[in-house]
Design a protein around this motif. Structure first.
Motif, PDB file in Angstrom:
ATOM      1  N   PHE A 242       0.782  -1.233   0.000  1.00  0.00           N
ATOM      2  CA  PHE A 242       0.000   0.000   0.000  1.00  0.00           C
ATOM      3  C   PHE A 242       0.817   1.289   0.000  1.00  0.00           C
ATOM      4  N   ASN A 243       2.123   1.170   0.073  1.00  0.00           N
ATOM      5  CA  ASN A 243       2.972   2.367   0.083  1.00  0.00           C
ATOM      6  C   ASN A 243       3.264   2.802  -1.351  1.00  0.00           C
ATOM      7  N   HIS A 244       2.314   3.552  -1.928  1.00  0.00           N
ATOM      8  CA  HIS A 244       2.428   3.996  -3.318  1.00  0.00           C
ATOM      9  C   HIS A 244       2.211   5.509  -3.392  1.00  0.00           C
ATOM     10  N   PRO A 245       3.259   6.300  -3.183  1.00  0.00           N
ATOM     11  CA  PRO A 245       3.104   7.756  -3.316  1.00  0.00           C
ATOM     12  C   PRO A 245       2.579   8.110  -4.709  1.00  0.00           C
ATOM     13  N   GLY A 246       1.736   9.119  -4.758  1.00  0.00           N
ATOM     14  CA  GLY A 246       1.179   9.550  -6.027  1.00  0.00           C
ATOM     15  C   GLY A 246      -0.032   8.773  -6.480  1.00  0.00           C
ATOM     16  N   VAL A 247      -0.496   7.849  -5.642  1.00  0.00           N
ATOM     17  CA  VAL A 247      -1.659   7.033  -5.979  1.00  0.00           C
ATOM     18  C   VAL A 247      -2.693   7.152  -4.854  1.00  0.00           C
ATOM     19  N   ALA A 248      -3.937   7.448  -5.214  1.00  0.00           N
ATOM     20  CA  ALA A 248      -5.022   7.499  -4.232  1.00  0.00           C
ATOM     21  C   ALA A 248      -5.601   6.103  -4.069  1.00  0.00           C
ATOM     22  N   ILE A 249      -5.373   5.498  -2.929  1.00  0.00           N
ATOM     23  CA  ILE A 249      -5.869   4.155  -2.639  1.00  0.00           C
ATOM     24  C   ILE A 249      -6.999   4.270  -1.618  1.00  0.00           C
ATOM     25  N   THR A 250      -8.202   3.872  -2.000  1.00  0.00           N
ATOM     26  CA  THR A 250      -9.340   3.936  -1.081  1.00  0.00           C
ATOM     27  C   THR A 250      -9.682   2.535  -0.590  1.00  0.00           C
ATOM     28  N   VAL A 251     -10.119   2.451   0.676  1.00  0.00           N
ATOM     29  CA  VAL A 251     -10.444   1.165   1.284  1.00  0.00           C
ATOM     30  C   VAL A 251     -11.706   1.303   2.132  1.00  0.00           C
ATOM     31  N   SER A 252     -12.613   0.353   1.998  1.00  0.00           N
ATOM     32  CA  SER A 252     -13.825   0.323   2.808  1.00  0.00           C
ATOM     33  C   SER A 252     -13.490   0.202   4.293  1.00  0.00           C
ATOM     34  N   ALA A 253     -14.214   0.945   5.121  1.00  0.00           N
ATOM     35  CA  ALA A 253     -13.981   0.892   6.565  1.00  0.00           C
ATOM     36  C   ALA A 253     -14.580  -0.343   7.210  1.00  0.00           C
ATOM     37  N   GLY A 254     -15.471  -1.046   6.503  1.00  0.00           N
ATOM     38  CA  GLY A 254     -16.081  -2.259   7.041  1.00  0.00           C
ATOM     39  C   GLY A 254     -17.558  -2.096   7.311  1.00  0.00           C
ATOM     40  N   ASP A 255     -18.247  -3.228   7.446  1.00  0.00           N
ATOM     41  CA  ASP A 255     -19.698  -3.256   7.652  1.00  0.00           C
ATOM     42  C   ASP A 255     -20.090  -3.856   8.989  1.00  0.00           C
ATOM     43  N   GLU A 256     -19.141  -4.016   9.897  1.00  0.00           N
ATOM     44  CA  GLU A 256     -19.392  -4.706  11.155  1.00  0.00           C
ATOM     45  C   GLU A 256     -19.709  -3.773  12.313  1.00  0.00           C
ATOM     46  N   GLY A 257     -19.936  -2.497  12.028  1.00  0.00           N
ATOM     47  CA  GLY A 257     -20.115  -1.541  13.104  1.00  0.00           C
ATOM     48  C   GLY A 257     -18.777  -1.156  13.705  1.00  0.00           C
TER      49      GLY A 257
END
Length: 431
Positions: A242-257
């Protein structure tokens, strides 16, 4: 070995429901959002976690998507408010928010004349969706979006090694997730190219290799709609995947509350929480949002990481390590989005929720904002815009119980469930 939340194994059998009072309607063929009147009667909407929300094998991560299974949807109630009798829930017509709704809700209608032209948004998921391109064509054609095909150079599907021919085994559950992701990117950034990278399986190692392949192939925006419990291996995953400068990486926070997930906890990504989005005639925006929560075990994720270091741009004082989330977007299945899917289900239209919807939405917003600076970590961009009109501050709702209030409860300014809020245009997503 990574393990998932104990109750996640039961999610396919758990049915959710919620009451929705208002909604927005996209008129087919007109491409405009029409807000329903607040007097529309409320009714129950039910849903179930998609099969990929239960890992196929030990050590695999889960997707964060929920599919509506019954009830009168927001879209259908809006039709009734206009005197139109909606069709039965037979998958023949959309029953959730479409592109015009989402663009209107997040101030994106005039945000970019290019609508993402020249940018490539990557979707990383596990297993193969053999109908991905055909289903994407159905969605885009229905809503009047430009065609995005392999033939015209807009769409490309590869394995985690970059192969276009040697693809993973097909999986109906992950195919639903893939359809959701592709459609949300299309809704937000209709002129962007889409790269679908399919991991061999849903392990962090294979999904991480797929993230790296997406970046190698030139994507500056990479959406990830999966997660699992944190582990002591996460910091090594950070540096490996995940260490990619110059790249916008989005990730879901989760559905478990309430509770932290990885890779949403990575200090290099934009972690995306979830909201309930409803139309409102009483606000100048025309919409209102609150934290998505269905029950104590279902709702947007948030929390203080146990392992990942706090990035320099995150300054909340209650959590000494990485705090989830950074921003948010619609995720409540009761106020869900329309998706077209045909693999493993009756071919047709479905309404989806989960933070699997919000992560690709935010990836699309980043694409509208333009290519990130080559040495930037775009997760920091919303922090520079904190407290401005570039973000809709979400101040109501919670996703569970916690000892430090803002970890799980919305407030003015930063909070865990919704971060700094939802997009109002693209200014908060550019360097």
């Amino acid at each position: 070995m990574r393990t998932n939340f104990p109750h996640r194994q039961l999610r396919w059998r758990r049915i959710g429901s919620a009451t929705v009072a208002t909604a927005a309607l996209v008129l087919a063929g007109l491409g405009t959002a029409v807000h329903a009147d607040a007097a529309v009667s409320s009714s129950k909407v039910t849903w179930a976690a998609t099969p990929c929300a239960t890992p196929k094998k030990a050590g695999e991560l889960a997707c964060n998507s929920l599919r509506v299974t019954g009830g009168t949807t927001a879209f259908q109630k809006a039709q009734r408010a206009r005197g139109v009798t909606p069709r039965a829930a037979d998958a023949a017509t959309p029953s959730g928010y479409g592109p015009s709704d989402l663009q209107d809700a997040y101030g994106l209608t005039d945000a970019s004349a290019s609508n993402g032209s020249g940018e490539t948004v990557a979707i990383v998921d596990a297993y193969n969706d053999p109908n991905a391109e055909a289903d994407l064509a159905k969605y885009r054609s229905y809503y009047g979006l430009p065609a995005c095909t392999t033939a015209n150079g807009c769409f490309k599907k590869v394995s985690q090694t970059g192969s276009t021919t040697s693809l993973p085994s097909s999986d109906s559950g992950w195919s639903e997730e893939i359809s959701l992701d592709l459609d949300m990117v299309s809704a937000i950034a209709p002129n962007a190219k889409i790269l679908l990278v399919e991991a061999t399986s849903a392990t962090m190692a294979n999904l991480g290799k797929a993230v790296n392949e997406a970046v190698t192939l030139g994507a500056k925006f990479v959406s990830n709609s999966y997660g699992g419990s944190e582990s002591s291996s996460d910091t090594s995953y950070d540096s490996s995947y995940f260490n990619h400068p110059g790249v916008a990486i989005t990730v879901s926070a989760g559905d478990e509350g309430y509770g932290a997930e990885y890779p949403a906890a990575s200090k290099y990504v934009t972690s995306v929480g979830g909201t309930a989005l409803t139309s409102s005639s009483s606000t100048s925006r025309g919409w209102t949002e609150s934290v998505w929560k269905t029950s104590s075990t279902e709702g947007t994720g948030s929390g203080c990481s146990s392992y990942d270091a706090k990035p320099s741009w995150q300054t909340d004082t209650g959590c000494t390590k990485r705090m989830i989330a950074d921003v948010s977007a619609v995720a409540d299945p009761a106020t869900g989005v329309s998706v077209y899917d045909s693999y493993g289900v009756t071919a047709g239209w479905y309404t989806f929720g989960g933070t699997s919807a919000s992560a690709p939405i935010i990836a699309g917003v980043y694409a509208l904002a333009g290519t990130p600076g080559s040495s930037d970590y775009p997760a920091q961009y919303p922090y520079a815009a904190a407290g401005t009109s570039a973000l809709n501050d979400v101040t109501s709702g919670n996703n569970g119980s916690c000892s430090t209030s803002y970890f799980c409860t919305a407030r003015s300014g930063y909070d865990g469930p919704t971060g700094w809020g939802t997009p109002e245009g693209v200014d908060a997503f550019t360097g």
